[in-house]
Design a protein around this motif. Sequence first.
Motif, PDB file in Angstrom:
ATOM      1  N   ARG A 102       8.208 -15.701 -11.186  1.00 23.54           N
ATOM      2  CA  ARG A 102       8.873 -14.922 -12.244  1.00 23.54           C
ATOM      3  C   ARG A 102       9.030 -13.467 -11.828  1.00 23.54           C
ATOM      4  O   ARG A 102      10.059 -12.846 -12.052  1.00 23.54           O
ATOM      5  N   ARG A 103       7.985 -12.912 -11.238  1.00 27.29           N
ATOM      6  CA  ARG A 103       8.011 -11.521 -10.778  1.00 27.29           C
ATOM      7  C   ARG A 103       9.103 -11.347  -9.711  1.00 27.29           C
ATOM      8  O   ARG A 103       9.859 -10.388  -9.748  1.00 27.29           O
ATOM      9  N   ALA A 104       9.185 -12.280  -8.783  1.00 22.71           N
ATOM     10  CA  ALA A 104      10.199 -12.198  -7.725  1.00 22.71           C
ATOM     11  C   ALA A 104      11.602 -12.286  -8.330  1.00 22.71           C
ATOM     12  O   ALA A 104      12.493 -11.507  -7.971  1.00 22.71           O
ATOM     13  N   TYR A 105      11.796 -13.222  -9.242  1.00 28.24           N
ATOM     14  CA  TYR A 105      13.100 -13.398  -9.885  1.00 28.24           C
ATOM     15  C   TYR A 105      13.502 -12.145 -10.653  1.00 28.24           C
ATOM     16  O   TYR A 105      14.609 -11.634 -10.496  1.00 28.24           O
ATOM     17  N   THR A 106      12.594 -11.622 -11.466  1.00 29.11           N
ATOM     18  CA  THR A 106      12.901 -10.437 -12.264  1.00 29.11           C
ATOM     19  C   THR A 106      13.170  -9.235 -11.368  1.00 29.11           C
ATOM     20  O   THR A 106      14.098  -8.460 -11.608  1.00 29.11           O
ATOM     21  N   THR A 107      12.373  -9.080 -10.320  1.00 30.07           N
ATOM     22  CA  THR A 107      12.565  -7.975  -9.380  1.00 30.07           C
ATOM     23  C   THR A 107      13.936  -8.074  -8.710  1.00 30.07           C
ATOM     24  O   THR A 107      14.673  -7.082  -8.626  1.00 30.07           O
ATOM     25  N   THR A 118      15.999   0.478  -5.038  1.00 31.33           N
ATOM     26  CA  THR A 118      14.671  -0.025  -4.670  1.00 31.33           C
ATOM     27  C   THR A 118      13.565   0.569  -5.537  1.00 31.33           C
ATOM     28  O   THR A 118      12.529  -0.074  -5.725  1.00 31.33           O
ATOM     29  N   ASP A 119      13.768   1.774  -6.077  1.00 29.73           N
ATOM     30  CA  ASP A 119      12.750   2.359  -6.961  1.00 29.73           C
ATOM     31  C   ASP A 119      12.633   1.549  -8.250  1.00 29.73           C
ATOM     32  O   ASP A 119      11.530   1.262  -8.715  1.00 29.73           O
ATOM     33  N   ARG A 120      13.778   1.175  -8.835  1.00 25.80           N
ATOM     34  CA  ARG A 120      13.745   0.354 -10.050  1.00 25.80           C
ATOM     35  C   ARG A 120      13.151  -1.015  -9.745  1.00 25.80           C
ATOM     36  O   ARG A 120      12.363  -1.544 -10.516  1.00 25.80           O
ATOM     37  N   ALA A 121      13.547  -1.596  -8.619  1.00 28.96           N
ATOM     38  CA  ALA A 121      13.002  -2.904  -8.242  1.00 28.96           C
ATOM     39  C   ALA A 121      11.491  -2.813  -8.023  1.00 28.96           C
ATOM     40  O   ALA A 121      10.744  -3.693  -8.444  1.00 28.96           O
ATOM     41  N   MET A 122      11.032  -1.733  -7.406  1.00 30.21           N
ATOM     42  CA  MET A 122       9.597  -1.559  -7.167  1.00 30.21           C
ATOM     43  C   MET A 122       8.832  -1.421  -8.480  1.00 30.21           C
ATOM     44  O   MET A 122       7.717  -1.939  -8.608  1.00 30.21           O
ATOM     45  N   SER A 123       9.433  -0.754  -9.470  1.00 29.59           N
ATOM     46  CA  SER A 123       8.738  -0.616 -10.759  1.00 29.59           C
ATOM     47  C   SER A 123       8.560  -1.980 -11.416  1.00 29.59           C
ATOM     48  O   SER A 123       7.538  -2.242 -12.049  1.00 29.59           O
ATOM     49  N   VAL A 124       9.527  -2.862 -11.247  1.00 30.33           N
ATOM     50  CA  VAL A 124       9.402  -4.222 -11.776  1.00 30.33           C
ATOM     51  C   VAL A 124       8.362  -4.987 -10.966  1.00 30.33           C
ATOM     52  O   VAL A 124       7.513  -5.689 -11.523  1.00 30.33           O
ATOM     53  N   THR A 126       5.771  -3.921  -9.261  1.00 36.47           N
ATOM     54  CA  THR A 126       4.390  -3.502  -9.501  1.00 36.47           C
ATOM     55  C   THR A 126       3.934  -3.789 -10.934  1.00 36.47           C
ATOM     56  O   THR A 126       2.765  -4.078 -11.161  1.00 36.47           O
ATOM     57  N   ALA A 127       4.858  -3.720 -11.900  1.00 32.74           N
ATOM     58  CA  ALA A 127       4.498  -3.980 -13.295  1.00 32.74           C
ATOM     59  C   ALA A 127       4.481  -5.474 -13.600  1.00 32.74           C
ATOM     60  O   ALA A 127       3.819  -5.906 -14.542  1.00 32.74           O
ATOM     61  N   GLY A 128       5.227  -6.251 -12.847  1.00 33.08           N
ATOM     62  CA  GLY A 128       5.294  -7.686 -13.092  1.00 33.08           C
ATOM     63  C   GLY A 128       6.285  -8.072 -14.159  1.00 33.08           C
ATOM     64  O   GLY A 128       6.373  -9.225 -14.540  1.00 33.08           O
ATOM     65  N   LYS A 129       7.041  -7.106 -14.672  1.00 29.21           N
ATOM     66  CA  LYS A 129       8.063  -7.394 -15.685  1.00 29.21           C
ATOM     67  C   LYS A 129       9.085  -6.273 -15.672  1.00 29.21           C
ATOM     68  O   LYS A 129       8.837  -5.194 -15.140  1.00 29.21           O
ATOM     69  N   ALA A 130      10.227  -6.557 -16.276  1.00 29.73           N
ATOM     70  CA  ALA A 130      11.281  -5.548 -16.342  1.00 29.73           C
ATOM     71  C   ALA A 130      10.811  -4.391 -17.210  1.00 29.73           C
ATOM     72  O   ALA A 130      10.114  -4.593 -18.205  1.00 29.73           O
ATOM     73  N   PRO A 131      11.175  -3.161 -16.836  1.00 26.40           N
ATOM     74  CA  PRO A 131      10.771  -2.013 -17.641  1.00 26.40           C
ATOM     75  C   PRO A 131      11.409  -2.046 -19.018  1.00 26.40           C
ATOM     76  O   PRO A 131      12.538  -2.490 -19.174  1.00 26.40           O
TER      77      PRO A 131
END
Length: 180
Positions: A102-107, A118-124, A126-131
């Motif tokens: 799920r984390r990979a898909y959302t990222t 890549t900054d937005r993708a990294m925030s997802v 590391t958080a494990g979910k969309a911001p």
Amino acid sequence: MPRFEAVETLPDEPLVLSLKGRDGTVRDYEIQPVDAETWYKFSALGQVFEAASAGQKPNAADAEVADQLADELGALGLQRASLGADNVSAMLADGVSAPDFRRAYTTALVWHTSGGDTDRAMSVWTAGKAPTPSPDPTPETESSTSPDSTSTAAVSATRRPASGTGTSSRPKRKSKTGRA
């Protein structure tokens, strides 16, 4: 009239996600950029998700494109389009856990819809979910807070059976929670 000449398109760099399989081995999965049509559809899907997470009704055009995409591809198809069919098959074969999948898909989805940010993708990642977007500072209107209001913000990944007529119309959802 100004004319912009064709420019050489630089190759997009893939997004590399490292995930642990059931055997404990960490493997890299290269997520390739999507084509323009898929990006357009993912962008509409991203707009619908952002609106839903902010408690707002999505733009009707975005909701329609997102619904069509979900109908066209289904849940696993969305994941295959975002992660790449080969990566999905490899992740499943490698025994990647459901939360990591799920984390990979959302990222990957955020990476695609943000134009490779890549900054937005990294925030997802590391958080494990969309911001979650910050709350809108404007006051809410009565129609947006009415308990009787309907929402089409949730995108159904369940395919409906074909009507047999070559046409389809999506039934209106009546959900107070925003879920189908």
